[in-house]
Design a protein around this motif. Structure first.
Motif, PDB file in Angstrom:
ATOM      1  N   UNK A  10       0.797  -1.232   0.000  1.00 22.47           N
ATOM      2  CA  UNK A  10       0.000   0.000   0.000  1.00 22.47           C
ATOM      3  C   UNK A  10       0.829   1.281   0.000  1.00 22.47           C
ATOM      4  N   UNK A  11       1.993   1.280   0.603  1.00 21.85           N
ATOM      5  CA  UNK A  11       2.780   2.516   0.633  1.00 21.85           C
ATOM      6  C   UNK A  11       4.246   2.232   0.313  1.00 21.85           C
ATOM      7  N   UNK A  12       4.892   3.317   0.012  1.00 16.14           N
ATOM      8  CA  UNK A  12       6.332   3.318  -0.265  1.00 16.14           C
ATOM      9  C   UNK A  12       7.112   2.654   0.874  1.00 16.14           C
ATOM     10  N   UNK A  13       6.818   3.086   2.098  1.00 19.66           N
ATOM     11  CA  UNK A  13       7.564   2.582   3.255  1.00 19.66           C
ATOM     12  C   UNK A  13       7.312   1.093   3.478  1.00 19.66           C
ATOM     13  N   UNK A  14       6.048   0.669   3.275  1.00 19.01           N
ATOM     14  CA  UNK A  14       5.736  -0.753   3.470  1.00 19.01           C
ATOM     15  C   UNK A  14       6.402  -1.591   2.391  1.00 19.01           C
ATOM     16  N   UNK A  15       6.489  -1.037   1.183  1.00 15.18           N
ATOM     17  CA  UNK A  15       7.180  -1.754   0.102  1.00 15.18           C
ATOM     18  C   UNK A  15       8.649  -1.959   0.486  1.00 15.18           C
ATOM     19  N   UNK A  16       9.249  -0.925   1.067  1.00 18.17           N
ATOM     20  CA  UNK A  16      10.660  -1.058   1.471  1.00 18.17           C
ATOM     21  C   UNK A  16      10.837  -2.120   2.545  1.00 18.17           C
ATOM     22  N   UNK A  17       9.889  -2.177   3.471  1.00 16.95           N
ATOM     23  CA  UNK A  17       9.987  -3.176   4.542  1.00 16.95           C
ATOM     24  C   UNK A  17       9.918  -4.593   3.980  1.00 16.95           C
ATOM     25  N   UNK A  18       9.008  -4.806   3.045  1.00 17.93           N
ATOM     26  CA  UNK A  18       8.897  -6.142   2.449  1.00 17.93           C
ATOM     27  C   UNK A  18      10.157  -6.436   1.638  1.00 17.93           C
ATOM     28  N   UNK A  19      10.649  -5.410   0.935  1.00 19.63           N
ATOM     29  CA  UNK A  19      11.889  -5.582   0.166  1.00 19.63           C
ATOM     30  C   UNK A  19      13.023  -6.053   1.071  1.00 19.63           C
TER      31      UNK A  19
END
Ligand SMILES: Nc1ncnc2c1ncn2[C@@H]1O[C@H](COP(=O)(O)OP(=O)(O)OP(=O)(O)O)[C@@H](O)[C@H]1O
Length: 476
Positions: free
Chosen positions: A167-176
């Protein structure tokens, strides 16, 4: 690994974006530098504190280092009920590539979590199965789908094969980050971030195997810019579907992306909750799904001593709290206020009295909030002052005293029973005794308290904070 640098670069931009987040606040300094409200509604905004589900989800990820305990049963609904249901008790049983098994163990995972026991065999089955999975935050969903994606990549094919929406930029980074950690021993595997700010030259084709991003940018990369050929995607993951649909436009963008994928692409959807809206969305994007659900651990008020203190105004509430202070700091305590303003005032007053307290407030950046919670969890501060909205959805497990400096009410001023139960119910977990003290300072709040008592059919006893014997009694 190439993605390491990518991540660093994006991390820098992340800081700038976090600052931006602050600018969105509805307050600004006047000519003298004092903070003034910009419009008549801002007082209300301050009171209600817009609930930001994405920020809460990120916060939980930042503070969590372990699985959440859950002894509830997993419910599995298979697309083909006649096929046997596999569940695994060890990662070896999944016959993962050795470099992935090494990655899993290096992360400190000894055995699959409850949801992983059932989800992993389904996700890794041949032919691939579609899955909709729901379980509360912290139960191991991310790790599960990351492992599924990593298992299906063919490194020799230099194009995107797995697509994951966050859903968000920051959450994408966490999953990455989880992909990077789990893929640590699989260096040929590459990851790209499709997030705003990550610009590529026109006409370029992405050669990374996994793409993680937000719906808007992924849609652009798949359609307008053609960086990704959606027809070659084998695994499509939609993470945090409940947070996703709370954001305007994300639902439609996700559906448009899903329509571009081949029919035989494996579709996986994860969510912490399953409200009707999430369920409808899930059915649209995941055809013929298997469904896995893990119920939230029940919270009860059975092992919790509940009291209320009768006061006439805020100052009396503060005095009562000071009288109680010694008793509550035997353990760790959370104090809930209705507004940010009250929370800041209370934290400042308690500090003036020489008490060491932490303040968790919605106006802080997510990283700052995570740092405050981390210190509290480590016991560096024994008391955390916060607002109901800011702390909603945050799991801090060792709290055994809860003070409602203001009772929890919803937008319309009615008792918020769910929040009351969630806050208080967590204090008496695992057989521990919990303590809850509610501050009442008006007829209105007494009425709220009465309605809470009626709702739970539990008597809340009156407590006299001037009576030292009584305080002694509640502390033990
Ligand atoms: N099998 C496992 N054994 C031990 N720890 C695990 C295991 N699986 C996941 N974890 C850890 O537990 C924590 C929560 O896992 P994860 O982030 O996958 O949960 P989640 O359900 O995706 O949560 P959220 O909904 O917040 O994304 C993480 O710190 C993760 O590293």
């Amino acid at each position: 690994m190439h993605m390491e640098n990518e991540f660093q670069r994006i991390k820098c931009t992340q800081r700038k974006l976090s600052n931006l987040h602050l600018k969105e606040e509805k307050i600004k300094p006047d000519a003298n530098g004092a903070v003034v409200k910009t419009n008549a509604n801002s007082e209300k905004a301050d009171e209600e504190e817009k609930e930001d589900r994405a920020a809460q989800s990120l916060l939980n990820k930042l503070i969590r280092s372990n699985l959440v305990d859950n002894t509830n049963q997993v419910e599995v609904l298979q697309r083909d009920p006649s096929s046997p249901l596999y569940s695994v008790k060890s990662f070896e049983e999944l016959r993962l590539k050795p470099q992935l098994l090494q990655g899993v163990y290096a992360m400190g995972f000894n055995r699959p979590s409850k949801i992983q026991e059932n989800a992993l065999p389904l996700m890794l089955a041949e032919p691939p199965q579609n899955l909709i999975a729901q379980s509360q935050s912290g139960t191991g969903k991310t790790a599960a789908f990351v492992l599924a994606m990593l298992s299906q990549v063919e490194p020799a094919n230099r194009y995107p094969q797995c697509l994951c929406l966050s859903p968000t930029y920051e959450l994408a980074l966490q999953t990455g980050k989880v992909i990077e950690q789990m893929g640590k021993f699989y260096p040929e595997l590459k990851l790209a971030y499709a997030v705003r700010g990550n610009k590529l030259e026109r006409g370029q084709k992405i050669s990374e195997h996994i793409v993680i991003g937000t719906p808007g940018t992924v849609l652009d990369w798949c359609s307008k810019l053609k960086f990704i050929d959606p027809k070659k995607i084998k695994v499509f993951v939609l993470d945090e579907a409940d947070v996703m649909i709370a954001t305007q436009g994300h639902q439609d963008q996700s559906i448009r992306i899903q329509r571009m994928l081949p029919r035989n692409c494996q579709m996986l959807l994860f969510s912490a909750t399953f409200e009707d809206s999430v369920w409808k969305f899930a059915q649209k994007v995941v055809p013929d799904p298997n469904i896995i659900k893990l119920k939230r651990e029940e919270e009860t008020l059975d092992t919790i001593k509940q009291y209320y203190v009768l006061c006439n105004n805020r100052d009396e509430k503060f005095q009562a709290l000071c009288n109680l202070y010694g008793a509550i700091t035997i353990a760790q305590a959370m104090i809930f206020c209705h507004t940010r303003k009250t929370a800041s005032w209370l934290a400042a007053e308690l500090s003036k009295e020489g008490h060491q307290v932490a303040l968790l407030s919605g106006e802080m950046m997510v990283e700052q909030r995570a740092a405050v919670i981390e210190r509290f969890r480590e016991g560096k501060e024994k008391v955390l002052v916060t607002t109901n909205v800011c702390a909603r959805g945050i799991d801090v497990e060792q709290v055994s005293v809860v003070i409602n400096f203001d009772l929890p009410v919803d937008k319309d001023g009615n008792p918020d029973n769910e929040t009351y139960l969630h806050r208080i119910g967590r204090t008496g977990r695992f057989g521990k005794r919990g303590l809850a003290v509610n501050m009442v300072d008006s007829k209105h709040s007494m009425n709220i308290l009465n309605r809470i008592q009626e709702h739970f059919n539990k008597k809340i006893e009156r407590l006299d904070t001037d009576d030292l014997d009584e305080i002694e009694k509640i502390a033990n």
